[in-house]
Design a protein around this motif. Sequence first.
Motif, PDB file in Angstrom:
ATOM      1  N   GLY A  27      40.263  71.669  56.155  1.00  2.43           N
ATOM      2  CA  GLY A  27      41.275  70.797  55.477  1.00  2.43           C
ATOM      3  C   GLY A  27      42.468  70.411  56.220  1.00  2.43           C
ATOM      4  N   ASN A  48      44.536  60.348  57.210  1.00  2.00           N
ATOM      5  CA  ASN A  48      44.341  59.478  58.296  1.00  2.00           C
ATOM      6  C   ASN A  48      42.872  59.478  58.830  1.00  2.00           C
ATOM      7  OD1 ASN A  48      44.506  59.049  61.497  1.00  2.00           O
ATOM      8  ND2 ASN A  48      46.428  58.421  60.853  1.00  2.00           N
ATOM      9  N   TYR A  52      39.914  64.963  60.991  1.00  2.71           N
ATOM     10  CA  TYR A  52      38.438  65.431  60.403  1.00  2.71           C
ATOM     11  C   TYR A  52      38.272  65.605  59.064  1.00  2.71           C
ATOM     12  CZ  TYR A  52      34.458  68.884  60.603  1.00  2.71           C
ATOM     13  OH  TYR A  52      33.383  69.441  60.498  1.00  2.71           O
ATOM     14  N   PHE A  80      47.210  74.463  59.381  1.00  2.39           N
ATOM     15  CA  PHE A  80      46.243  73.143  58.665  1.00  2.39           C
ATOM     16  C   PHE A  80      46.793  71.834  59.304  1.00  2.39           C
ATOM     17  CE2 PHE A  80      44.872  76.321  55.988  1.00  2.39           C
ATOM     18  CZ  PHE A  80      43.631  76.006  55.723  1.00  2.39           C
ATOM     19  N   GLY A  85      40.508  70.540  62.499  1.00  8.64           N
ATOM     20  CA  GLY A  85      39.381  71.440  62.002  1.00  8.64           C
ATOM     21  C   GLY A  85      38.013  71.151  62.626  1.00  8.64           C
ATOM     22  N   TYR A 149      60.886  71.279  53.305  1.00  9.79           N
ATOM     23  CA  TYR A 149      60.300  71.637  54.450  1.00  9.79           C
ATOM     24  C   TYR A 149      61.122  71.051  55.510  1.00  9.79           C
ATOM     25  CZ  TYR A 149      56.800  70.800  57.979  1.00  9.79           C
ATOM     26  OH  TYR A 149      56.000  70.838  59.004  1.00  9.79           O
ATOM     27  N   PRO A 162      51.596  60.223  57.338  1.00  6.66           N
ATOM     28  CA  PRO A 162      51.949  58.860  56.745  1.00  6.66           C
ATOM     29  C   PRO A 162      53.555  58.513  57.077  1.00  6.66           C
ATOM     30  CG  PRO A 162      50.593  59.463  54.895  1.00  6.66           C
ATOM     31  CD  PRO A 162      50.926  60.886  56.028  1.00  6.66           C
TER      32      PRO A 162
HETATM   33  C1  LIG Z   1      53.946  68.459  56.799  1.00  9.93           C
HETATM   34  C2  LIG Z   1      52.960  67.608  57.178  1.00  9.93           C
HETATM   35  C3  LIG Z   1      52.442  66.462  56.388  1.00  9.93           C
HETATM   36  C4  LIG Z   1      51.416  65.836  56.734  1.00  9.93           C
HETATM   37  N1  LIG Z   1      50.772  64.729  55.974  1.00  9.93           N
HETATM   38  C5  LIG Z   1      49.946  64.151  56.147  1.00  9.93           C
HETATM   39  C6  LIG Z   1      49.224  63.066  55.150  1.00  9.93           C
HETATM   40  O1  LIG Z   1      49.842  63.027  54.309  1.00  9.93           O
HETATM   41  N2  LIG Z   1      48.149  62.511  55.496  1.00  9.93           N
HETATM   42  C7  LIG Z   1      47.302  62.822  56.453  1.00  9.93           C
HETATM   43  O2  LIG Z   1      46.538  62.283  57.008  1.00  9.93           O
HETATM   44  N3  LIG Z   1      47.678  63.766  57.515  1.00  9.93           N
HETATM   45  C8  LIG Z   1      49.041  64.348  57.312  1.00  9.93           C
HETATM   46  N4  LIG Z   1      49.625  65.141  58.188  1.00  9.93           N
HETATM   47  C9  LIG Z   1      48.666  65.720  59.583  1.00  9.93           C
HETATM   48  C10 LIG Z   1      47.592  66.496  59.264  1.00  9.93           C
HETATM   49  O3  LIG Z   1      47.679  67.479  58.777  1.00  9.93           O
HETATM   50  C11 LIG Z   1      47.325  66.539  60.920  1.00  9.93           C
HETATM   51  O4  LIG Z   1      46.874  65.551  61.532  1.00  9.93           O
HETATM   52  C12 LIG Z   1      45.910  67.650  60.945  1.00  9.93           C
HETATM   53  O5  LIG Z   1      46.087  68.132  62.070  1.00  9.93           O
HETATM   54  C13 LIG Z   1      44.608  66.961  60.676  1.00  9.93           C
HETATM   55  O6  LIG Z   1      43.838  67.953  60.619  1.00  9.93           O
HETATM   56  P1  LIG Z   1      41.785  67.797  60.544  1.00  9.93           P
HETATM   57  O7  LIG Z   1      41.739  67.036  61.783  1.00  9.93           O
HETATM   58  O8  LIG Z   1      41.581  69.179  60.467  1.00  9.93           O
HETATM   59  O9  LIG Z   1      41.879  67.061  59.314  1.00  9.93           O
HETATM   60  C14 LIG Z   1      50.533  66.204  57.871  1.00  9.93           C
HETATM   61  C15 LIG Z   1      50.952  67.247  58.668  1.00  9.93           C
HETATM   62  C16 LIG Z   1      52.383  67.835  58.405  1.00  9.93           C
HETATM   63  C17 LIG Z   1      52.688  69.056  59.232  1.00  9.93           C
END
Ligand SMILES: Cc1cc2nc3c(=O)[nH]c(=O)nc-3n(C[C@H](O)[C@H](O)[C@H](O)COP(=O)(O)O)c2cc1C
Length: 167
Positions: A27, A48, A52, A80, A85, A149, A162
């Motif tokens: 996640g 995004n 992953y 996270f 991931g 935060y 975003p």
């Molecule tokens: C406070 C915070 C808010 C975030 N909000 C989003 C979001 O709304 N949408 C998104 O795609 N990534 C968001 N991210 C970025 C993802 O958590 C980050 O790119 C993450 O490493 C993706 O992990 P994954 O590749 O395992 O999916 C946020 C990160 C943080 C720290």
Amino acid sequence: MNKHTFHKLSYGVYVITSWGDGGKPTGCTANSAMQVTSNPATVAVSINHDNYTNECIKKSQRFAINILGEQSDPFIIGNFGFKSGKDNDKFIQAPEVKDYLPIVKGSIAYITCKVIDTMETSTHTVFLGEVTGAEIINPNDSPMTYDYYHNVIKGKSPKNAPTFIED
Ligand SMILES: Cc1cc2nc3c(=O)[nH]c(=O)nc-3n(C[C@H](O)[C@H](O)[C@H](O)COP(=O)(O)O)c2cc1C
């Protein structure tokens, strides 16, 4: 356009969980979760394309919104939110599974969903989820707002959030 205006929109801080390759729980941290309607209960998250978690939700057609509280361990947000991931096991221990979805220990509540529609933007997929379950785990903590935060925890938003603003 003053992009800092977007920081005046209010959000919470969540972990959107799903299942990865080989049935691994995974996640990402997200602020972009909202309730769309109450009956049938429907929510939306924006994830995004490079995350992953995006491909995991597309494959499994399920996701859970894990709601973090002010007292939730900030480690969860970093664990996270600042690594993928794809090449990391973000769940250190086997998670509790509720309604077929992994739940993050330390969340104050969770909402489980199955995907009923998607909308693509150039960078993010908006997943529309029909709610299949929702429970409060810790009624004594307040939900963490995005403002809390940034201003109390002094947290940052990475490129895939975003709300990211380039310096
Ligand atoms: C406070 C915070 C808010 C975030 N909000 C989003 C979001 O709304 N949408 C998104 O795609 N990534 C968001 N991210 C970025 C993802 O958590 C980050 O790119 C993450 O490493 C993706 O992990 P994954 O590749 O395992 O999916 C946020 C990160 C943080 C720290």
